[in-house]
Design a protein around this motif. Sequence first.
Motif, PDB file in Angstrom:
ATOM      1  N   CYS B 342       0.877  -1.172   0.000  1.00  0.00           N
ATOM      2  CA  CYS B 342       0.000   0.000   0.000  1.00  0.00           C
ATOM      3  C   CYS B 342       0.914   1.222   0.000  1.00  0.00           C
ATOM      4  N   LEU B 343       0.618   2.168  -0.868  1.00  0.00           N
ATOM      5  CA  LEU B 343       1.477   3.357  -1.014  1.00  0.00           C
ATOM      6  C   LEU B 343       0.641   4.625  -0.907  1.00  0.00           C
ATOM      7  N   PRO B 344       1.306   5.746  -0.663  1.00  0.00           N
ATOM      8  CA  PRO B 344       0.569   7.007  -0.797  1.00  0.00           C
ATOM      9  C   PRO B 344      -0.001   7.077  -2.214  1.00  0.00           C
ATOM     10  N   ILE B 345      -1.184   7.576  -2.344  1.00  0.00           N
ATOM     11  CA  ILE B 345      -1.900   7.522  -3.618  1.00  0.00           C
ATOM     12  C   ILE B 345      -1.102   8.190  -4.750  1.00  0.00           C
ATOM     13  N   SER B 346      -0.291   9.181  -4.396  1.00  0.00           N
ATOM     14  CA  SER B 346       0.502   9.870  -5.433  1.00  0.00           C
ATOM     15  C   SER B 346       1.552   8.948  -6.054  1.00  0.00           C
ATOM     16  N   ASP B 374      -7.414   3.251  -1.670  1.00  0.00           N
ATOM     17  CA  ASP B 374      -6.531   3.268  -0.487  1.00  0.00           C
ATOM     18  C   ASP B 374      -5.056   3.265  -0.862  1.00  0.00           C
ATOM     19  N   ASN B 376      -3.729   0.628  -2.263  1.00  0.00           N
ATOM     20  CA  ASN B 376      -3.382  -0.780  -2.003  1.00  0.00           C
ATOM     21  C   ASN B 376      -3.661  -1.605  -3.255  1.00  0.00           C
ATOM     22  N   GLY B 409       7.466   5.569   1.013  1.00  0.00           N
ATOM     23  CA  GLY B 409       6.611   5.856   2.171  1.00  0.00           C
ATOM     24  C   GLY B 409       5.463   4.889   2.336  1.00  0.00           C
ATOM     25  N   GLY B 410       5.522   3.738   1.662  1.00  0.00           N
ATOM     26  CA  GLY B 410       4.442   2.763   1.749  1.00  0.00           C
ATOM     27  C   GLY B 410       4.702   1.692   2.792  1.00  0.00           C
ATOM     28  N   THR B 411       3.877   0.652   2.750  1.00  0.00           N
ATOM     29  CA  THR B 411       3.989  -0.460   3.695  1.00  0.00           C
ATOM     30  C   THR B 411       4.058  -1.776   2.922  1.00  0.00           C
TER      31      THR B 411
END
Lengths: 465, 465
Positions: B342-346, B374, B376, B409-411
Amino acid sequence: MANIQEALTALTAFLTSEQVTVNETVRELHGRDESYHGQQLPDVVVFPETAEQVSRIMKVSKQFQVPVIPFGLGSSLEGHVIPVTGGITIDFSLMDKVLAVYEKDFLVKVQPGVTRTQLNKELKKYGLFFSVDPGADATLGGMVATNASGTTSVKYGVMRDQVRDLEVVLADGTIIHTGSMAAKSSSGLHLNGLFTGSEGTLGCFTEMTLRVYGIPEHVTAARASFPTVNDAVEAVVSILQAGIPVARVELVDEESIRQANKFSDTAYPEKPALFLEFHGNEAGLKQDVEFMEEIVHGHGCEEIEFETDNAARNRLWEARHNLAYAYIHGYPGKKMMVTDVCLPISALAGAVRHARENLNTLGLTGGIVGHVGDGNFHTLLMMDMNDAVEVAKAQEFNERIVLYALERGGTCTGEHGVGIGKQKYQLQEHGAALQVMEKIKQALDPDNLLNPYKNVKPETKGAVL
Amino acid sequence: MANIQEALTALTAFLTSEQVTVNETVRELHGRDESYHGQQLPDVVVFPETAEQVSRIMKVSKQFQVPVIPFGLGSSLEGHVIPVTGGITIDFSLMDKVLAVYEKDFLVKVQPGVTRTQLNKELKKYGLFFSVDPGADATLGGMVATNASGTTSVKYGVMRDQVRDLEVVLADGTIIHTGSMAAKSSSGLHLNGLFTGSEGTLGCFTEMTLRVYGIPEHVTAARASFPTVNDAVEAVVSILQAGIPVARVELVDEESIRQANKFSDTAYPEKPALFLEFHGNEAGLKQDVEFMEEIVHGHGCEEIEFETDNAARNRLWEARHNLAYAYIHGYPGKKMMVTDVCLPISALAGAVRHARENLNTLGLTGGIVGHVGDGNFHTLLMMDMNDAVEVAKAQEFNERIVLYALERGGTCTGEHGVGIGKQKYQLQEHGAALQVMEKIKQALDPDNLLNPYKNVKPETKGAVL
């Protein structure tokens, strides 16, 4: 304290003379919050500018076994920032930068000393806003520390719902990040949620990545008057049951409307009222508001006034936000005690009735307001701190309110936090879970140096009210 | 293990012969999940009926130092339920009651073995629904344990957002409650959030109070086809930027549409698509959908089809939910590996492009789907477990996807959890915060008996893929 002197020497090794002070006036300003809890002074106040400096302060704290107490603006309501055993107060006012606005990601990165109005001013340029609105212009660091919420939480959630990442300095000076920039994650244990609301007892925040929202296309506010508080609360339950996505729904009782009219120069009918707000697109909003109108009339609403233009809407919310000050202004020389329980919505009407009855029975002065969409309400009690009987009565009232809520599946604090004032209810509310909290505190702060005797500690040392 | 025999004897003292078994077939069923991770058998499987029995099982575990592994339906995707060092698997299938529906409070109280479709069937009678929808008909206990989410999380949030209270049995058998029935609280440390997503490593859930929602007045679903995946993702970003409150927005790439058409007997255009859904009142929905249509056409949408009647809408979401099975069915003999960043949408469009390029470069078989609102997305990879080269390539692919996300910056996991498969990325993702997680695990499970070597443990013992 001998080790305070040593700590002070160590602090001056890396902080400028403007950044560390033992000046009594400054210490006095950092010895109280907006609550009735008694003042106690820190020994030193420091003003760090970087996470690195906060880390070094923590190492000094550990080396000389001197407590540290984080401080935003002092707007806490349960004595959170009062240094009950002295120590070093870390004032975050120099760490007040909005570091980044990630427009596309609906995120901002801020330092803990940024206030919510400061942030909203910055965000407006991007068509964005920060949703949590506790009334006071608190710092965001303080708001994360207490898991603050307010009028808009019924739609946008509480502080914890906005936190994506915290940079936290731990008791040993280690700097960690509790989350990421992802909207969701199932990786590791949920530290964002644990540190939010930890009241400075697990670490100090030095940077925070928070969720923001697009300013809604259309906003409608309304003020609806009811014959009784009970009718108003029942109307809220019906609005929620109907699935109307209300953005704000605040109960303001008769006495509080009177205070508002006096202080804010409004002329609202002196009847129990709901202040409401709806956000959405034009067509959807219209349909929601029509439905809401039907519902409130079904609950005996006597007058409903819509505030569609910005100025009237702002006046309405200012009157609401200024209520605490209205009471304080209306009762010079008295101190305010604010109850803060939150209950399942099905128990709310009974709880508000119970509060009013007990106010009357005990002969106390005060009014009831609340974020009723969340089941959270406050009684604003004015008391003369020199009148031991009145103070005892206020304490007794607070206790009755808390016990009523706990017996019905509620919590002793919906948004103000535990601080000093709600410690005595922690065991009753959390039962055996309190030991889990204590084990976590013990694991992360073995020397009990981070804002000691706040939040999870069931017994408080130090002389407090 | 000698102490397994003693534990078994102790278990039979309070469990009936139907509630405790060493039968190999039963153990085999509890030795794997839906992932590619290798099977390992528990020594014993127990079927408790009460929290009291779970507490006694925990005491047996502690006394004889035998691990316990909670088990719902085995639909986890990262080996969460695989007993890597053997032990006692606690199967919650006998604890499958919906205990209470609190209609007015929008809450339910359930046992952990209740599945989400079972709950929704019950809730329908009240005009309510449970929002989290991971596709699989998982148990709610398992969904809390992994902080599951899915298609509707963009509007209603993830599992953690629904948890109001958990009854948890700790490692020493103590039974605690992590929350209350209040909609919000600032009391104590946030244990609801900590235990949600803890993957059975901190305790076992025996009762859960969860938030539910009113079934929306109006629902519109749509399927929009785009020339490229990139266009589809950019359209999602624009929809979110416009503030349209989308309830579901799923990316399904060309290859996945093909699989869906084959498996679900649909005839959707074999182009990258978004599956969308909107919830609201009639007027608001109409305006939202019109606005959305404008936006998707601005991003090259070639065809948009609306599904307003229930049957067509259900077919659409069934096709989406069955995608994993469609792939499995389409590649008999192969196992599925699912990436879950999952990452920031940008950063999402770039990440999806990166995934497709790497699929092609590595010559792997698979498709991309995702909860793109999300940030993701999943890559569904089919691999022959007997082909060491293919398995290594799939692992390499998964790693590239994870590192790409972490660098932005994601997970490493948006919703499936860590289990066994994502442990190797924990240090990189969490840095020094991993030690905080380990300290919490150590404080609450000092003997490392609760689902050991899952989630926060950076190194896994036991032979796994």
